[in-house]
Design an enzyme around this catalytic site. Structure first.
Site, PDB file in Angstrom:
ATOM      1  CD  GLU A 570      -2.437   1.453   2.658  1.00  0.00           C
ATOM      2  OE1 GLU A 570      -3.309   2.323   2.762  1.00  0.00           O
ATOM      3  OE2 GLU A 570      -2.086   0.716   3.607  1.00  0.00           O
ATOM      4  CB  ALA A 575       4.657  14.578  -1.275  1.00  0.00           C
ATOM      5  CB  VAL A 576       8.469  15.817  -5.281  1.00  0.00           C
ATOM      6  CG1 VAL A 576       9.744  16.615  -5.547  1.00  0.00           C
ATOM      7  CG2 VAL A 576       8.700  14.350  -5.605  1.00  0.00           C
ATOM      8  CD  GLN A 581       5.438  19.557  -6.894  1.00  0.00           C
ATOM      9  OE1 GLN A 581       4.699  20.135  -7.681  1.00  0.00           O
ATOM     10  NE2 GLN A 581       5.034  19.197  -5.678  1.00  0.00           N
ATOM     11  CB  VAL A 582       7.997  20.490 -13.318  1.00  0.00           C
ATOM     12  CG1 VAL A 582       7.663  20.378 -14.806  1.00  0.00           C
ATOM     13  CG2 VAL A 582       6.786  20.948 -12.553  1.00  0.00           C
ATOM     14  CE  LYS A 583      14.233  21.567 -10.356  1.00  0.00           C
ATOM     15  NZ  LYS A 583      15.237  21.930  -9.319  1.00  0.00           N
ATOM     16  N   GLY A 584      11.124  15.506 -13.090  1.00  0.00           N
ATOM     17  CA  GLY A 584      11.194  14.062 -13.300  1.00  0.00           C
ATOM     18  C   GLY A 584      11.474  13.275 -12.043  1.00  0.00           C
ATOM     19  CB  THR A 587       8.800   9.773 -13.467  1.00  0.00           C
ATOM     20  OG1 THR A 587       7.637  10.504 -13.849  1.00  0.00           O
ATOM     21  CG2 THR A 587       8.945   8.540 -14.347  1.00  0.00           C
TER      22      THR A 587
END
Length: 832
Positions: A570, A575-576, A581-584, A587
């Site tokens: 689970e 979170a980042v 953020q938006v830096k991969g 993922t």
């Protein structure tokens, strides 16, 4: 020494138990043969106090040093000296091991010198040649009566027997000096086996209740490591990949000269381990790998080629620790280029390999790994190790570091004969130069792309100098989401660590700081979640968190709880921090989590995603369609109001952190192949105008020029593929059984052996045989008739590609191919 038979190597009876195998070793005698008397050849063979058995040549079990390097050299020198001695001297030596044939009633089984040499033997007395008329001290019959069966024996055969004699004497010393009971028992068995082979003038063969012959497990350690390199590093540039290949060679080399600890020592170190299984492998290792290094009259095998995952698991942890410790101790002795390789890259290589060795679902140990990854393996990944001759002597340079790779020495004539590397004149499968010249005329399986073309394309897309267009210093606009994060991880800018609280031991300060940092990140990024709730779960020992660390501080993470018994994990928080953020990172974080769970054999994720997180989870492969049964997770996971339950099923064959790189490279290869095909087709057709007139779709074959590209329409079959899998299985099983029963099927029943067909696997890139097809059919691999027909067609095509048309194999392939097509027509799988 007692003069009764069975006292020493010259009179030790070889009948009892001599034919038993290492699994049924004769019980250890209450009193081993006493030390040889003065003048006995055993005293000379011992070579003074320096002689010792293979297992006693090292100070401690588990050392990486090849045991007894000096001992094997001494034996080789003694054999050379004895083989160059006069024939009379050779007969005297063999007479010691030959039963008296003067009278049937004479029970003497070894001639004994009535005038034994002094101890220690003097060099001037060693050259005295005993007359064939000299009487035996035991039975009083002449030496000639003991060696009458050797009168017409060739020099080559006599030299072979003399080699066995010295091996017997060496093992005699080993039996007396060895203290470990299990090892002593194996030496005693081999001693009697060689003794018997001298009496019977046969070749020693280890046999008995251990019915299995080498290899003992498939895939072998060597193949597993080769698969590991392909599985984990095939995406790397050629230079980096070569570094990995060097590490793999070094590792395999160390295993081949690694000394296993005795079962009694292992029992003390790991009382809970399966000692019986380890003892069986230890016995096999002594008989087939270790002792033959010194006694070359026994056939020798490389440890990495005959043992598999089971043995590797039993030694890997200890071996890894000792290798790294040894490297640290000897770092000053290493050349600069080796120092970087061993101290920097080797530890990481071993850590990654260790995970695959102990993982239950690692694909590198699958029997069909090579066939599943054959195309990948051809994209520049060479075989990790070029196997040396199976039998050979290894010399160590005492002045160099023990981590240097030993040089393969020369093989003795007996070893060369058993190595299978020399082609016999009478071999059926023979590759001739004329056959190579006719290779272009041979038919090829439809869909195969020539390896020359693949390699050329690979060299183009991996060589920046060969790529046309402007150079770019930044990431492409179409680069994968995680590419930037992957590059940062390689440069050491970011790190990933699985951390958690513990009730059993006090966490160190760094882990506690990271847990606090994770609590803060989750609290800031998930404002609707109560802070106390976040704190409780982050610090709960049942929960773990994959932390993303940058510049020593936490910038993101995924908190999760594993339910191994239920087969899922689970995901609680993900979170980042907002400014990262938006830096991969998100993922790449999830991809690391997927690989972590694959290593722990948990292949399902479940999570409740709010309206803002659904998009992220969809990009990571999550779906609202849950694959695992509801009974597996109801009552286990936390239910959140207003959130959507999502799940993700993991594929253990996918290296998720490198997946986008692999896909990108595959796309580049396809693109280059298309460009080459376009360059070959010079004619340019006008575009399609029919869609402007409102036509929604047209048949593919009506596109102008489509046939010139090589496209072919699939024929409309009168009888469609059976929809029922069981019906298809029964049909294919019946056809395959009829094919296997055909009188021309004999060449194709088993995989082609390298020893029978030199160079076969260099010519045939995609081998196939009826045994492999039977296993695939049993495993329900053939989900369509096309897969089945393609495999069987490949059997015939490979045969015709390797063998000349006038050969028996070629003719069998033609006959069986016609029979096969008649059967699939009868079954209605193709048009009649």
């Amino acid at each position: 020494m007692s003069e009764a038979g069975g006292a020493g190597p010259g009179g030790c009876g070889a009948g009892a138990g001599a034919g038993a195998g290492p699994g049924a070793l004769p019980p250890q005698p209450a009193a081993l043969p006493p030390a040889p008397p003065q003048g006995s050849p055993c005293a000379a063979a011992a070579g003074g106090s320096g002689a010792c058995g293979p297992a006693t040549a090292v100070a401690a079990a588990g050392t990486a040093e090849g045991p007894g390097g000096g001992g094997s050299a001494r034996i080789a020198v003694k054999k050379a000296q004895l083989r160059s001695a006069p024939r009379a001297k050779k007969l005297e030596k063999l007479g010691v091991y030959s039963a008296c044939k003067a009278e049937e009633s004479c029970k003497c089984n070894g001639w004994k010198n009535p005038n034994p040499s002094p101890t220690p033997p003097r060099a001037d007395l060693q050259q005295i040649i005993v007359s064939l008329t000299e009487s035996c001290r035991s039975c009083s019959h002449a030496l000639a009566a003991h060696v009458s069966h050797l009168e017409n024996v060739s020099e080559e055969e006599m030299n072979r027997l003399l080699g066995i004699v010295l091996d017997v004497e060496y093992l005699f010393t080993c039996v007396h000096k060895e203290e470990d009971a299990d090892t002593k028992q194996v030496y005693f068995y081999l001693f009697k086996l060689l003794r018997k082979s001298i009496l019977q003038r046969g070749k020693p063969v280890v046999e008995g209740s251990l019915e299995k012959k080498p290899p003992f497990e498939k895939p072998s350690i060597e193949q597993g490591v080769n698969n590991f390199v392909q599985y984990k590093f095939s995406h790397l540039p050629a230079k980096e990949r070569q570094t990995i290949v060097e590490l793999a060679k070094m590792f395999l080399n160390r295993i081949n000269y690694w000394h296993l600890e005795a079962p009694s020592q292992r029992r003390l170190r790991s009382p809970n381990d399966d000692i019986s299984g380890y003892k069986e492998n230890y016995t096999r290792w002594l008989c087939y790998c270790n002792v033959p290094q010194f006694c070359d009259s026994l056939p020798r095998y490389e440890t990495t080629q005959v043992f598999g995952r089971t043995l590797l698991r039993s030694v890997f942890t200890v071996m890894r620790r000792q290798l790294l410790e040894q490297a640290r101790q000897e770092k000053d002795k290493l050349p600069l280029e080796k120092r970087t390789l061993i101290l920097t890259h080797f530890p990481k290589f071993l850590s990654m390999l260790e995970e695959e060795v102990y993982s239950q679902n690692s694909p590198i140990w699958d029997q069909d790994f090579l066939s599943a990854s054959s195309r990948t393996s051809q994209l520049g990944i060479q075989t990790v190790i070029n196997p040396p001759p199976v039998a050979g002597t290894i010399s160590y340079n005492s002045t160099s570091s023990s981590l240097e790779q030993p040089n393969a020495g020369s093989s003795s004539p007996a070893c060369k004969a058993s190595s299978g590397l020399e082609a016999n004149p009478g071999e059926k499968r023979k590759m001739t130069d004329s056959h190579v010249l006719e290779e272009a005329k041979k038919p090829r399986v439809m869909g195969d792309i020539p390896m020359e073309l693949i390699n050329e394309v690979m060299s183009t897309i991996t060589d920046p100098a060969a790529m046309l267009g402007p150079e770019t210093n930044f990431l492409s606009a179409h680069s994968a989401r995680d590419e930037a994060a992957r590059l940062e991880e390689r440069r050491g800018v970011i790190e990933f660590h699985v951390v958690g609280n513990s009730l059993n031991q006090k966490p160190n300060k760094k882990i506690l700081m990271w847990l606090v940092g994770l609590q803060n990140v989750f609290s800031h990024q998930l404002p609707r979640m109560p802070k106390e709730y976040i704190t409780r779960l982050v610090f709960d020992p049942k929960h773990k968190t994959l932390a993303l660390i940058k510049d020593g501080r936490v910038i993101g993470g995924i908190c999760f709880r594993m339910f191994p018994s239920q087969g899922f994990t689970e995901i609680v928080f993900c979170a980042v921090t907002s400014n990262e953020q938006v830096k991969g990172y998100g993922t790449h974080l999830m991809n690391h989590l997927k690989e972590y769970h694959i290593k722990h054999d948990i292949l399902n994720f479940l999570t409740y995603a709010d309206e803002y997180a659904i998009g992220y989870f969809k990009k990571q492969g999550f779906s609202k369609e849950i694959k695992i049964p509801k009974t597996k997770y109801v009552g286990y996971i936390k239910d959140y109001e207003g959130a959507t339950l999502m799940g993700c099923e993991l594929n253990p064959r996918i290296p998720y952190t490198e997946f986008s790189v692999i896909i990108k490279k595959q796309k580049e290869i396809i693109k280059k192949l298309i460009e080459r095909k376009q360059a070959q087709i010079r004619k340019v057709y006008p575009g399609l105008s029919c869609f402007k007139d409102g036509v929604r779709q047209i048949p593919i074959e009506s596109i102008p020029g489509i046939r010139e590209t090589g496209w072919k329409p699939s024929g409309k079959e009168k009888s469609k593929e059976p929809r029922d899998p069981d019906q298809l299985y029964s049909t294919l099983k019946s056809i395959l059984q009829q094919v296997k029963s055909h009188q021309s099927a004999w060449p194709f029943m088993e995989p082609v052996k390298r020893t029978e067909a030199p160079g076969y696997y260099e010519v045939i890139r995609f081998p196939m045989d009826l045994k492999t097809m039977s296993e695939r059919l049993k495993n329900r691999y053939y989900v369509s008739k096309k897969l089945f027909m393609a495999d069987l067609q490949r059997v015939f095509t490979n045969c015709k590609e390797y063998n000349p048309p006038e050969s028996e194999y070629y003719k069998c392939a033609n006959i069986l191919e016609k029979f096969f097509f008649s059967k699939i027509k009868e079954a209605g799988l193709i048009d009649k």
